[in-house]
Design a protein around this motif. Structure first.
Motif, mmCIF file in Angstrom:
data_model
loop_
_atom_site.group_PDB
_atom_site.id
_atom_site.type_symbol
_atom_site.label_atom_id
_atom_site.label_comp_id
_atom_site.label_asym_id
_atom_site.label_seq_id
_atom_site.Cartn_x
_atom_site.Cartn_y
_atom_site.Cartn_z
ATOM 1 N N THR A 74 0.861 -1.176 -0.026
ATOM 2 C CA THR A 74 0.003 -0.119 0.057
ATOM 3 C C THR A 74 0.903 1.421 0.179
ATOM 4 O O THR A 74 0.346 2.257 -0.135
ATOM 5 C CB THR A 74 -0.890 0.029 1.130
ATOM 6 O OG1 THR A 74 -0.255 -0.106 2.323
ATOM 7 C CG2 THR A 74 -2.073 -1.117 1.079
ATOM 8 N N ALA A 75 2.248 1.032 -0.034
ATOM 9 C CA ALA A 75 2.989 2.284 0.106
ATOM 10 C C ALA A 75 4.048 2.012 -0.821
ATOM 11 O O ALA A 75 4.249 0.902 -1.412
ATOM 12 C CB ALA A 75 3.844 2.473 1.516
ATOM 13 N N PRO A 76 4.908 3.042 -1.525
ATOM 14 C CA PRO A 76 5.792 3.032 -2.536
ATOM 15 C C PRO A 76 6.801 1.884 -2.376
ATOM 16 O O PRO A 76 7.306 1.787 -0.859
ATOM 17 C CB PRO A 76 6.488 4.208 -2.792
ATOM 18 C CG PRO A 76 5.184 5.117 -2.192
ATOM 19 C CD PRO A 76 4.705 4.408 -1.041
ATOM 20 N N ALA A 77 7.261 1.149 -3.286
ATOM 21 C CA ALA A 77 8.300 0.082 -2.909
ATOM 22 C C ALA A 77 9.800 0.675 -3.265
ATOM 23 O O ALA A 77 10.040 1.608 -3.854
ATOM 24 C CB ALA A 77 8.009 -1.078 -3.510
ATOM 25 N N LEU A 78 10.879 -0.027 -2.712
ATOM 26 C CA LEU A 78 12.242 0.077 -3.147
ATOM 27 C C LEU A 78 12.712 -1.114 -4.245
ATOM 28 O O LEU A 78 12.079 -2.253 -4.025
ATOM 29 C CB LEU A 78 13.120 0.306 -1.966
ATOM 30 C CG LEU A 78 12.745 1.569 -1.029
ATOM 31 C CD1 LEU A 78 13.683 1.676 0.159
ATOM 32 C CD2 LEU A 78 12.571 2.828 -1.809
ATOM 33 N N GLN A 79 13.766 -0.786 -4.863
ATOM 34 C CA GLN A 79 14.414 -2.032 -5.509
ATOM 35 C C GLN A 79 15.945 -2.072 -5.706
ATOM 36 O O GLN A 79 16.490 -1.009 -5.538
ATOM 37 C CB GLN A 79 13.861 -1.961 -7.013
ATOM 38 C CG GLN A 79 14.069 -1.032 -7.845
ATOM 39 C CD GLN A 79 15.341 -1.032 -8.709
ATOM 40 O OE1 GLN A 79 15.855 -2.273 -8.757
ATOM 41 N NE2 GLN A 79 16.062 0.025 -9.101
ATOM 42 N N LEU A 80 16.168 -3.135 -5.783
ATOM 43 C CA LEU A 80 18.017 -3.212 -5.633
ATOM 44 C C LEU A 80 18.180 -4.730 -6.098
ATOM 45 O O LEU A 80 17.641 -5.821 -5.697
ATOM 46 C CB LEU A 80 18.346 -2.967 -4.355
ATOM 47 C CG LEU A 80 20.257 -2.914 -4.186
ATOM 48 C CD1 LEU A 80 20.743 -2.105 -5.303
ATOM 49 C CD2 LEU A 80 20.552 -3.035 -2.865
ATOM 50 N N ASP A 81 19.018 -5.023 -7.128
ATOM 51 C CA ASP A 81 19.477 -6.104 -7.661
ATOM 52 C C ASP A 81 18.461 -7.318 -7.913
ATOM 53 O O ASP A 81 18.465 -8.301 -7.699
ATOM 54 C CB ASP A 81 20.238 -6.927 -6.534
ATOM 55 C CG ASP A 81 21.783 -6.086 -6.595
ATOM 56 O OD1 ASP A 81 21.997 -5.143 -7.046
ATOM 57 O OD2 ASP A 81 22.451 -6.482 -5.358
ATOM 58 N N GLY A 82 17.524 -6.580 -8.720
ATOM 59 C CA GLY A 82 16.365 -7.606 -9.043
ATOM 60 C C GLY A 82 15.293 -7.748 -8.262
ATOM 61 O O GLY A 82 14.368 -8.690 -8.209
ATOM 62 N N MET A 83 15.482 -7.260 -7.026
ATOM 63 C CA MET A 83 14.393 -7.560 -5.741
ATOM 64 C C MET A 83 13.621 -6.070 -5.613
ATOM 65 O O MET A 83 14.115 -5.119 -5.610
ATOM 66 C CB MET A 83 15.154 -8.034 -4.653
ATOM 67 C CG MET A 83 15.853 -9.386 -4.667
ATOM 68 S SD MET A 83 14.642 -10.596 -4.722
ATOM 69 C CE MET A 83 13.829 -10.616 -3.450
ATOM 70 N N PHE A 84 12.442 -6.224 -5.275
ATOM 71 C CA PHE A 84 11.612 -5.407 -4.696
ATOM 72 C C PHE A 84 11.093 -5.425 -3.242
ATOM 73 O O PHE A 84 10.736 -6.646 -2.603
ATOM 74 C CB PHE A 84 10.286 -5.217 -5.561
ATOM 75 C CG PHE A 84 10.538 -4.690 -7.015
ATOM 76 C CD1 PHE A 84 10.112 -3.396 -7.386
ATOM 77 C CD2 PHE A 84 11.283 -5.713 -8.020
ATOM 78 C CE1 PHE A 84 10.290 -2.742 -8.671
ATOM 79 C CE2 PHE A 84 11.257 -5.231 -9.282
ATOM 80 C CZ PHE A 84 11.113 -3.781 -9.704
#
Length: 425
Positions: A74-84
């Motif tokens: 329900t909130a914005p996600a973050l991403q790094l190295d193909g993972m969210f």
């Protein structure tokens, strides 16, 4: 509107504008311990998330051929190295969900409702880590004197713990911090004076150990404004300085605009791990001083990509950096040269860019603006014959997986092609 989007189709007022939350200076929530203790141990999942038919959502047309899943964010996600990583707010807790770009849920974890600050970073060895906060009540009321007190006089102690982003292996923690996350990355402070989100004295942690890598007590009037993949940003007099969280060595420095108040400098929005571009803004010093024009800075070397920026993003597919300055949007190529310019009818809230399109909202009109990142012309990437809420892409990764917002709910457009596309009735 240029995109055919009507006011009912988009909800800019409900968006998470660039600059909100830890990145933009808004005050973080005061830490509050849950009424019933929550087990913070992550649960390894390894199962596919709930899938939805992309054609049933008003996605950009090119996204409808991919598998779309519902992570519950329900909130914005973050991403790094193909993972969210993102969270969904439930009745009694936040449910964090770490997901692979192919739609597989890697792990989940529960946290108190006030623990909305989280970060992705990288250790000195290059390992991607997720750092989540937790809050417990100290009945003695002495261990964290700057925390929040509950009705019984107990003190809320904030701690953070680091996990391997892909596997949920606990790497360090829990480590006590002064209070909630107050800036992008591993930056924490006691609630203090919440005016402009400054809070109390800040510390930045090492993603490798959880130890304090830099404290404002060690700065002479400077402000820690972000930690990004092992780089810590802080102000020093009229300069912006980057240091390594591994050994404290200075990486680069640059001059801030004349008259900038070093205590009011902040990062607007999140910092992409793929580009390390950050919009740095501040306030002028002195009574009645207004906002200072923003600098778009490449954190890799401290070079200034653009001046006067209110927001920026980068399209990895075309190599175009999209810069917003009020109602003017420009596209810059890899050399920094301006290749196109769009002048809109009102100041825009920039959301994201990816796969040759940049997405922004007109908050007053209540519509979306979508620009071709190669030419700067407005385009209509949605099926005009379908009604309903338009999906606003908020986040792309290097493989074109995208987190898309519909009102208050998020979906993930995965990197997996939907084999049933073209056979639907």
């Amino acid at each position: 509107s240029g995109t055919g989007a009507d006011p009912s189709a988009a909800d800019p007022a409900g968006a998470d504008p660039a600059g909100a939350g830890p990145g933009g200076g808004d005050a973080p929530a005061t830490p509050e311990p849950p009424a019933i203790p929550i087990d913070p141990t992550p649960t390894v999942e390894g199962a596919q998330a709930e899938t939805v038919v992309g054609a049933d959502l008003r996605l950009p047309l090119e996204m409808t051929v991919m598998v779309v899943v519902k992570p519950g964010w329900t909130a914005p996600a973050l991403q790094l190295d193909g993972m969210f990583l993102g969270y969904g707010e439930q009745k009694d807790a936040l449910r964090y969900v770490a997901m692979d770009q192919d739609g597989t849920i890697a792990w989940t974890a529960r946290r108190p409702l006030s623990c909305t600050g989280f970060a992705l970073s990288r250790t000195d060895e290059g390992r991607a880590v997720a750092v989540l906060a937790d809050v417990i009540a100290d009945g003695g009321g002495s261990a964290a004197g700057e925390g929040g007190d509950d009705a019984e006089g107990r003190v809320a102690i904030t701690s953070v713990t680091a996990y391997d982003l892909a596997t949920a292996e606990q790497l360090w923690g829990p480590v006590e911090v002064p209070g909630p996350q107050i800036a992008p990355g591993l930056v924490f402070a006691s609630p203090g004076d919440q005016l402009m989100g400054t809070g109390g004295e800040r510390v930045a942690l090492s993603a490798s150990t959880g130890e304090v890598a830099l404290s404002e007590a060690d700065l002479e009037g400077g402000r820690i404004i972000a930690e990004h993949l092992g780089t810590i940003l802080h102000t020093e007099a009229e300069q912006l300085v980057a240091v390594s969280s591994a050994d404290g060595s200075r990486l680069w420095k640059l001059e801030l605009p004349a008259g900038t108040d070093p205590l009011a400098v902040h990062v607007v929005g999140e910092i992409s791990p793929d580009t390390s571009l950050a919009v740095i803004r501040g306030l002028g010093s002195g009574d009645g001083a207004g906002a200072v024009s923003g600098l778009l800075v490449d954190l890799a070397d401290g070079s200034v990509v653009a001046e006067g920026a209110s927001a920026a993003t980068h399209d990895l597919a075309t190599g175009t950096t999209v810069v917003v300055s009020g109602n003017v949007v420009t596209g810059k190529d890899a050399s920094g040269a301006e290749v196109w310019r769009h002048v809109d009818t009102e100041p825009l809230q920039l959301a994201s860019a990816g796969e040759r399109l940049a997405y922004a909202a007109r908050p007053q009109e209540g519509t979306l603006v979508v620009l071709d990142t190669l030419q700067g012309v407005m385009v209509q990437p949605y099926d005009a014959d379908v009604s309903g809420t338009l999906g606003m892409p908020e986040l792309f990764n290097a493989e074109a997986a995208a987190a898309v917002r519909f009102d208050r709910e998020r979906y993930l457009v995965t990197t997996t092609l939907d084999e049933s596309f073209g056979m639907r009735e």
